[in-house]
Design an enzyme around this catalytic site. Structure first.
Site, mmCIF file in Angstrom:
data_model
loop_
_atom_site.group_PDB
_atom_site.id
_atom_site.type_symbol
_atom_site.label_atom_id
_atom_site.label_comp_id
_atom_site.label_asym_id
_atom_site.label_seq_id
_atom_site.Cartn_x
_atom_site.Cartn_y
_atom_site.Cartn_z
ATOM 1 N N ASN A 14 0.837 -1.209 0.000
ATOM 2 C CA ASN A 14 0.000 0.000 0.000
ATOM 3 C C ASN A 14 0.868 1.255 0.000
ATOM 4 O O ASN A 14 0.546 2.233 -0.682
ATOM 5 C CB ASN A 14 -0.971 -0.014 1.188
ATOM 6 C CG ASN A 14 -2.236 -0.798 0.871
ATOM 7 O OD1 ASN A 14 -3.058 -0.360 0.076
ATOM 8 N ND2 ASN A 14 -2.368 -1.981 1.468
ATOM 9 N N MET A 90 0.387 -3.101 12.183
ATOM 10 C CA MET A 90 -0.315 -4.148 12.913
ATOM 11 C C MET A 90 -0.364 -3.934 14.428
ATOM 12 O O MET A 90 -0.356 -4.886 15.201
ATOM 13 C CB MET A 90 0.301 -5.514 12.568
ATOM 14 C CG MET A 90 0.055 -5.909 11.120
ATOM 15 S SD MET A 90 -1.718 -5.780 10.652
ATOM 16 C CE MET A 90 -1.716 -6.422 9.001
ATOM 17 N N ARG A 91 -0.400 -2.665 14.851
ATOM 18 C CA ARG A 91 -0.556 -2.366 16.277
ATOM 19 C C ARG A 91 -1.761 -1.471 16.486
ATOM 20 O O ARG A 91 -2.062 -0.637 15.628
ATOM 21 C CB ARG A 91 0.662 -1.593 16.812
ATOM 22 C CG ARG A 91 1.810 -2.470 17.092
ATOM 23 C CD ARG A 91 3.072 -1.706 17.394
ATOM 24 N NE ARG A 91 4.145 -2.647 17.193
ATOM 25 C CZ ARG A 91 4.523 -3.531 18.093
ATOM 26 N NH1 ARG A 91 3.971 -3.535 19.294
ATOM 27 N NH2 ARG A 91 5.471 -4.394 17.824
ATOM 28 N N ILE A 92 -2.403 -1.627 17.632
ATOM 29 C CA ILE A 92 -3.527 -0.766 17.973
ATOM 30 C C ILE A 92 -2.956 0.520 18.565
ATOM 31 O O ILE A 92 -2.113 0.480 19.469
ATOM 32 C CB ILE A 92 -4.423 -1.440 19.046
ATOM 33 C CG1 ILE A 92 -4.803 -2.863 18.626
ATOM 34 C CG2 ILE A 92 -5.660 -0.598 19.328
ATOM 35 C CD1 ILE A 92 -5.616 -2.971 17.383
ATOM 36 N N LEU A 93 -3.414 1.648 18.057
ATOM 37 C CA LEU A 93 -2.936 2.930 18.587
ATOM 38 C C LEU A 93 -3.732 3.303 19.827
ATOM 39 O O LEU A 93 -4.953 3.148 19.869
ATOM 40 C CB LEU A 93 -3.082 4.015 17.522
ATOM 41 C CG LEU A 93 -2.230 3.803 16.267
ATOM 42 C CD1 LEU A 93 -2.626 4.802 15.195
ATOM 43 C CD2 LEU A 93 -0.750 3.915 16.598
ATOM 44 N N ASN A 107 -6.696 4.504 8.146
ATOM 45 C CA ASN A 107 -6.288 3.105 8.052
ATOM 46 C C ASN A 107 -6.978 2.460 6.851
ATOM 47 O O ASN A 107 -8.048 2.907 6.431
ATOM 48 C CB ASN A 107 -6.711 2.366 9.332
ATOM 49 C CG ASN A 107 -6.284 0.914 9.341
ATOM 50 O OD1 ASN A 107 -5.162 0.568 8.956
ATOM 51 N ND2 ASN A 107 -7.174 0.032 9.770
ATOM 52 N N HIS A 109 -8.301 -1.441 5.647
ATOM 53 C CA HIS A 109 -8.552 -2.779 6.182
ATOM 54 C C HIS A 109 -9.157 -3.634 5.073
ATOM 55 O O HIS A 109 -10.024 -3.158 4.327
ATOM 56 C CB HIS A 109 -9.512 -2.685 7.379
ATOM 57 C CG HIS A 109 -9.763 -4.006 8.027
ATOM 58 N ND1 HIS A 109 -8.821 -4.632 8.814
ATOM 59 C CD2 HIS A 109 -10.829 -4.836 7.975
ATOM 60 C CE1 HIS A 109 -9.311 -5.798 9.228
ATOM 61 N NE2 HIS A 109 -10.524 -5.938 8.737
ATOM 62 N N GLU A 142 -10.225 4.632 18.818
ATOM 63 C CA GLU A 142 -9.561 3.694 19.720
ATOM 64 C C GLU A 142 -10.018 2.252 19.573
ATOM 65 O O GLU A 142 -9.470 1.355 20.194
ATOM 66 C CB GLU A 142 -9.727 4.161 21.176
ATOM 67 C CG GLU A 142 -8.823 5.341 21.488
ATOM 68 C CD GLU A 142 -8.984 5.813 22.920
ATOM 69 O OE1 GLU A 142 -8.713 5.030 23.832
ATOM 70 O OE2 GLU A 142 -9.382 6.973 23.103
ATOM 71 N N ASP A 145 -10.102 -1.469 14.049
ATOM 72 C CA ASP A 145 -10.663 -1.301 12.707
ATOM 73 C C ASP A 145 -12.046 -0.662 12.755
ATOM 74 O O ASP A 145 -12.972 -1.069 12.037
ATOM 75 C CB ASP A 145 -10.694 -2.656 11.962
ATOM 76 C CG ASP A 145 -9.281 -3.220 11.787
ATOM 77 O OD1 ASP A 145 -8.390 -2.449 11.433
ATOM 78 O OD2 ASP A 145 -9.090 -4.421 12.020
HETATM 79 C C1 GAR Z 1 -3.236 -4.992 3.656
HETATM 80 O O1 GAR Z 1 -4.076 -5.980 3.095
HETATM 81 C C2 GAR Z 1 -4.008 -4.169 4.683
HETATM 82 O O2 GAR Z 1 -5.330 -3.936 4.301
HETATM 83 C C3 GAR Z 1 -3.931 -5.067 5.884
HETATM 84 O O3 GAR Z 1 -2.613 -5.565 5.873
HETATM 85 C C4 GAR Z 1 -2.150 -5.639 4.540
HETATM 86 C C5 GAR Z 1 -0.843 -4.900 4.441
HETATM 87 O O4 GAR Z 1 -0.257 -5.087 3.178
HETATM 88 N N1 GAR Z 1 -4.231 -4.333 7.100
HETATM 89 C C6 GAR Z 1 -4.907 -4.838 8.123
HETATM 90 O O5 GAR Z 1 -5.291 -5.991 8.166
HETATM 91 C C7 GAR Z 1 -5.175 -3.865 9.261
HETATM 92 N N2 GAR Z 1 -6.073 -4.423 10.215
HETATM 93 P P1 GAR Z 1 0.917 -4.134 2.679
HETATM 94 O O6 GAR Z 1 1.999 -4.128 3.772
HETATM 95 O O7 GAR Z 1 1.407 -4.796 1.432
HETATM 96 O O8 GAR Z 1 0.347 -2.758 2.441
#
Ligand code: GAR
Length: 210
Positions: A14, A90-93, A107, A109, A142, A145
């Site tokens: 992303n 991958m951390r909760i703020l 964010n 998701h 908080e 997602d």
């Molecule tokens: C993506 O699919 C994003 O939507 C997900 O992690 C992946 C990261 O991919 N995020 C979550 O699940 C957040 N809860 P990337 O590092 O290639 O962008």
């Protein structure tokens, strides 16, 4: 010039899509810094290879979550961050972090929220048997997602899908959707009606058409 701070934990596709949209003239924005919580994150290498300031703030070096987050906040502030973009972070703020950037953390998701928050969203969608899946870009509060939704894009779920196939189809639309949401923000077209960062819902008003 204020810019965006991207927080990532892993692959960084992303981040790449956002940077490519900027370089391709599709998004008028500026990534001021990329911060990872993981020294091994490919996102870190991508940033430095592309002349974007890249910083690892390793939580193992801090005594608790607030100390760690405070280092992240200081780094973001040092790079004059206006908007914080979570890209596979991958951390909760905590509320402490969010108070530093009220209404200014986004964010993405890989599900149509509020369905399937948390880990393995694509697996959750397949297990549930939904026929439409997709991605959501939202402002962060908080919750996990949760927070005001900015944009969503749908994809079909096919009979033949497995987690990898579905994840790939969703990832493709993530890459289109994220920069569009950032573009709306950068153009001043997003307004959070309910400013409390801990409220689960809020209304977004688009001051212009997409
Ligand atoms: C993506 O699919 C994003 O939507 C997900 O992690 C992946 C990261 O991919 N995020 C979550 O699940 C957040 N809860 P990337 O590092 O290639 O962008």
């Amino acid at each position: 010039l204020a810019g965006q701070g991207v927080l990532a934990s892993g692959r960084g596709s992303n981040l790449q899509a956002i940077n490519k949209a900027i370089n391709g003239g599709k998004l008028n924005a500026k990534i001021g810094v990329v911060i990872t919580d993981n020294p091994e994150a490919p996102a870190l290498d991508y940033a430095s290879d592309n002349n974007i300031p890249a910083v690892c703030v390793n939580p193992n070096n801090y005594k608790n979550k607030i100390a760690f987050e405070s280092a992240v906040v200081q780094t973001l502030t040092g790079f004059e961050t206006d908007l914080v973009i979570l890209a596979g972070y991958m951390r909760i703020l905590s509320g402490y972090f969010l108070k530093n950037f009220p209404g200014r953390v986004m964010n993405i998701h890989p599900s149509l929220l509020p369905s399937f928050p948390g880990k393995d969203a694509q697996r959750q969608a397949l297990d549930y048997g939904v026929k439409i899946a997709g991605c959501t870009v939202h402002f962060v509060n908080e919750g996990i997602d949760s927070g005001p939704i900015i944009l969503q894009t749908t994809v079909p779920v096919l009979e033949t899908d497995d987690v990898n196939l579905l994840s790939e189809r969703i990832l493709n639309v993530e890459h289109q959707t994220y920069y569009q949401a950032i573009s709306l923000y950068a153009a001043g077209k997003l307004k959070i009606e309910n400013v409390s960062v801990s409220d689960k819902t809020g209304l977004i008003e688009l001051a212009g058409k997409l």
